[in-house]
Enzyme design. Structure first.
Site, PDB file in Angstrom:
ATOM      1  N   HIS A   1       2.535   2.876   6.063  1.00  0.00           N
ATOM      2  CA  HIS A   1       1.760   2.899   7.302  1.00  0.00           C
ATOM      3  C   HIS A   1       2.508   2.141   8.405  1.00  0.00           C
ATOM      4  CE1 HIS A   1      -1.634   4.524   5.155  1.00  0.00           C
ATOM      5  NE2 HIS A   1      -2.471   4.337   6.164  1.00  0.00           N
ATOM      6  N   HIS A  10      -1.314  -4.131   0.763  1.00  0.00           N
ATOM      7  CA  HIS A  10       0.068  -4.599   0.842  1.00  0.00           C
ATOM      8  C   HIS A  10       0.129  -6.116   0.937  1.00  0.00           C
ATOM      9  CE1 HIS A  10       2.181  -0.756   1.249  1.00  0.00           C
ATOM     10  NE2 HIS A  10       1.219  -0.355   2.038  1.00  0.00           N
TER      11      HIS A  10
END
Length: 311
Positions: A167, A221
């Site tokens: 992303h 993450h």
């Protein structure tokens, strides 16, 4: 010698010609799409995850704040819209073609590098425990203490793709390219001290940064993943932008290299210039009736009102 006219090199008149010149680049883009698809299909490396390592991988499994489909909207569609708007203002097919090509290369090269590293590293996500054991009951190898996952295979597969953040890298690749594109078009480094121009340039980078922060907030993450993704995206976007455009701080930073190459090929002989929105750097070395249209320098007498200097 053909005339140089602003608005004369449009998508309709020169679009096919410019695209044919870069046919091999478009073929490479298609190859990158195929590679990207393959990298998303293959199984990533399953790194050893011991029982004692689960302490840092027990963050809750939750939905994405920024869904996957929104990333192409921000990284590709938004910059594409800005490029199209500028084309209708400038009507320069060189700028349109090279900006779109550079944007797509930036995003796709970043995507291939990101997913290749993801598959090779196989770092578990912060929520890996709940991906591996959705019932909350850990099962480990009695000898090695490695995890023996009982969850859904596709969810576990995605759990091994933490480093780097896709992303974030995609967002910085597309929005980083947009920031460079805007900085050249509005001449943010014209040394006139207009800080408002910097705010316009920083806005896409802020959006990309917020996307990266959301990945940490959603526990998809680690912060190192986001940092590496941002660095990767902004680096690739810079290389791709400079492949087609001068640096934004350059006096010719508002236009693509191909446009100035076209002007350079038309310098010899008499050239007629039409249009009122001709940029200052376009006038260099174009002679009209014994005068030279040029940028000022320390060795010539220059009239700021007419833009002319005599020999």
């Amino acid at each position: 010698m053909p005339e140089i006219q602003l608005g004369a090199h449009t998508l309709r008149s020169h679009g096919v010609q410019v695209a044919r010149t870069h046919m091999h680049d478009w073929l490479i883009l298609l190859l990158l799409v195929v590679i990207e698809a393959i990298l998303n299909v293959i199984e990533p490396f399953h790194r050893f995850v011991g029982e004692d390592m689960m302490t840092d991988l027990r963050y809750p499994l939750q939905d994405n704040t920024v869904p996957f489909w929104a990333v192409p909207m921000l990284a590709i569609i938004l910059p594409f819209f800005v490029i199209i708007v500028y084309y209708f203002i400038r009507r320069d097919v060189y700028d349109l073609h090279h900006a779109i090509l550079g944007l797509l290369f930036s995003v796709l090269i970043t995507g291939v590098i990101t997913d290749a590293i993801k598959d090779a590293v196989g770092r578990p996500r912060p929520d890996f425990f709940w991906r591996c054991f959705p019932d909350g009951k850990g099962v480990f190898d009695p000898v090695t203490k490695d995890v023996m996952c009982t969850g859904v295979k596709s969810v576990i597969k995605e759990g091994h793709k933490s480093f780097p953040s896709g992303h974030t890298s995609w967002s910085f690749a597309g929005l980083g390219f947009l920031a460079l594109y805007l900085s050249g078009k509005i001449q943010v480094f014209d040394r006139r001290g207009h800080v408002a121009k910097l705010c316009i340039v920083f806005l896409p980078l802020l959006v990309a940064a917020l996307v990266g922060i959301s990945r940490v907030d959603d526990y998809w993450h680690h912060w190192q993943d986001v940092f590496a993704g941002a660095l990767l995206g902004i680096t690739v976007s810079s290389f791709c932008y400079l492949q087609f455009f001068p640096p934004p701080y350059d006096v010719d930073g508002w236009g693509p290299h191909a446009y100035f190459q076209m002007l350079a090929e038309s310098r010899n002989g008499n050239t007629i210039i039409n249009g009122s929105n001709l940029q200052q750097s376009e006038l260099e070395s174009v002679r009209v009736d014994g005068w030279e249209l040029s940028r000022p320098n320390s060795h010539d007498s220059f009239d700021r009102h007419t833009g002319l200097r005599s020999y």
